[in-house]
Design a protein around this motif. Structure first.
Motif, mmCIF file in Angstrom:
data_model
loop_
_atom_site.group_PDB
_atom_site.id
_atom_site.type_symbol
_atom_site.label_atom_id
_atom_site.label_comp_id
_atom_site.label_asym_id
_atom_site.label_seq_id
_atom_site.Cartn_x
_atom_site.Cartn_y
_atom_site.Cartn_z
ATOM 1 N N GLN A 106 42.100 33.488 50.856
ATOM 2 C CA GLN A 106 41.141 34.512 50.478
ATOM 3 C C GLN A 106 41.717 35.508 49.480
ATOM 4 O O GLN A 106 40.976 36.224 48.833
ATOM 5 C CB GLN A 106 40.638 35.259 51.717
ATOM 6 N N THR A 107 43.026 35.613 49.364
ATOM 7 C CA THR A 107 43.638 36.543 48.433
ATOM 8 C C THR A 107 44.247 35.773 47.275
ATOM 9 O O THR A 107 45.019 34.858 47.483
ATOM 10 C CB THR A 107 44.730 37.385 49.143
ATOM 11 N N MET A 108 43.889 36.138 46.073
ATOM 12 C CA MET A 108 44.438 35.492 44.894
ATOM 13 C C MET A 108 45.731 36.198 44.506
ATOM 14 O O MET A 108 45.921 37.367 44.801
ATOM 15 C CB MET A 108 43.465 35.623 43.714
ATOM 16 N N GLN A 118 46.228 36.501 41.400
ATOM 17 C CA GLN A 118 45.753 37.086 40.150
ATOM 18 C C GLN A 118 45.481 38.572 40.345
ATOM 19 O O GLN A 118 44.915 38.982 41.342
ATOM 20 C CB GLN A 118 44.467 36.383 39.710
ATOM 21 N N ASP A 131 39.864 35.754 46.544
ATOM 22 C CA ASP A 131 39.527 34.493 45.913
ATOM 23 C C ASP A 131 38.117 34.085 46.308
ATOM 24 O O ASP A 131 37.863 33.697 47.444
ATOM 25 C CB ASP A 131 40.537 33.410 46.326
ATOM 26 N N ASN A 132 37.188 34.227 45.376
ATOM 27 C CA ASN A 132 35.821 33.759 45.587
ATOM 28 C C ASN A 132 35.215 33.408 44.224
ATOM 29 O O ASN A 132 35.863 33.591 43.183
ATOM 30 C CB ASN A 132 34.975 34.790 46.361
ATOM 31 N N THR A 171 35.151 36.403 41.617
ATOM 32 C CA THR A 171 36.414 36.764 40.959
ATOM 33 C C THR A 171 36.867 35.658 40.011
ATOM 34 O O THR A 171 37.406 35.946 38.946
ATOM 35 C CB THR A 171 37.520 37.079 41.982
ATOM 36 N N GLN A 172 36.642 34.418 40.382
ATOM 37 C CA GLN A 172 37.015 33.316 39.491
ATOM 38 C C GLN A 172 36.222 33.387 38.186
ATOM 39 O O GLN A 172 36.780 33.212 37.107
ATOM 40 C CB GLN A 172 36.795 31.971 40.191
#
Length: 192
Positions: A25-27, A29, A46-47, A50-51
């Motif tokens: 869940q955490t990038m 980035q 990370d979803n 955000t991507q």
């Protein structure tokens, strides 16, 4: 005995998959928010939103106008839509949220609503966050980027009087430092 081992193996694998989901869940980035020449980093989740945002930022920075709303947030239209995965959320100061698929909300307070979480700003104190966001001071221009913009030290100047002031690494004065890295009168870096 085989049933006990099989049960333990299933429990271990189930626990590992949950940890993997949480870790995913955490990038790694980061996104950088700049307001009036000052920059804070944002640890992104990370979803799909955000991507999509990171992909857009790879083409160039995004700038938009934000205003205070409700005494707890700065909100502004992004100028494009991102995919949503809204869930009922109680926000915290520092949260970066997508609202209605096309508005970025930067929280300096708390609110409960159905949002898509984008990430969390990294800051030292509530006062630093409010100063950075210019909380309650009207409209600001917000720049989103994948680069912090910091490229070099442009110069060093000496401060002769030691007034005991502490500053965050973003250059904002910190009244009551708790823990982290701080600059004190340009002479020392202190970890408290």
């Amino acid at each position: 005995m085989k049933h006990i081992l099989l049960f333990l193996a299933v429990m271990l694998l189930t626990g590992c998959s949950k940890d993997s989901e949480v870790m995913a869940q955490t990038m790694t980035q980061k996104l950088y928010i700049t307001i009036d020449g000052k920059t804070l980093s944002v640890e992104l989740v990370d979803n799909a939103a955000t991507q999509t945002l990171v992909t857009a930022l790879q083409e160039g920075d995004i700038t938009y106008e934000a205003h205070d709303y409700g005494g707890f947030e700065k909100v502004g239209a992004l100028g494009r839509s991102l995919p949503t995965s809204d869930t009922q959320t109680t926000t915290q100061a520092g949260d970066v949220i997508l609202y209605s698929g096309n508005q970025i909300v930067l929280f300096y307070g708390s609110n409960s609503w159905s949002y898509t979480r984008l990430g969390r700003m990294e800051y030292s104190t509530q006062a630093e966050l409010e100063s950075f966001l210019k909380a309650g001071q009207g409209n600001v221009t917000v720049k989103l980027s994948l680069s912090s913009g910091a490229t070099a030290i442009n110069g060093i100047r000496s401060i002769s009087a030691d007034d005991g002031a502490y500053y965050s690494l973003n250059g904002l004065r910190v009244e009551h430092p708790t823990k982290g890295m701080f600059i004190r009168n340009g002479k020392k870096v202190i970890i408290i």
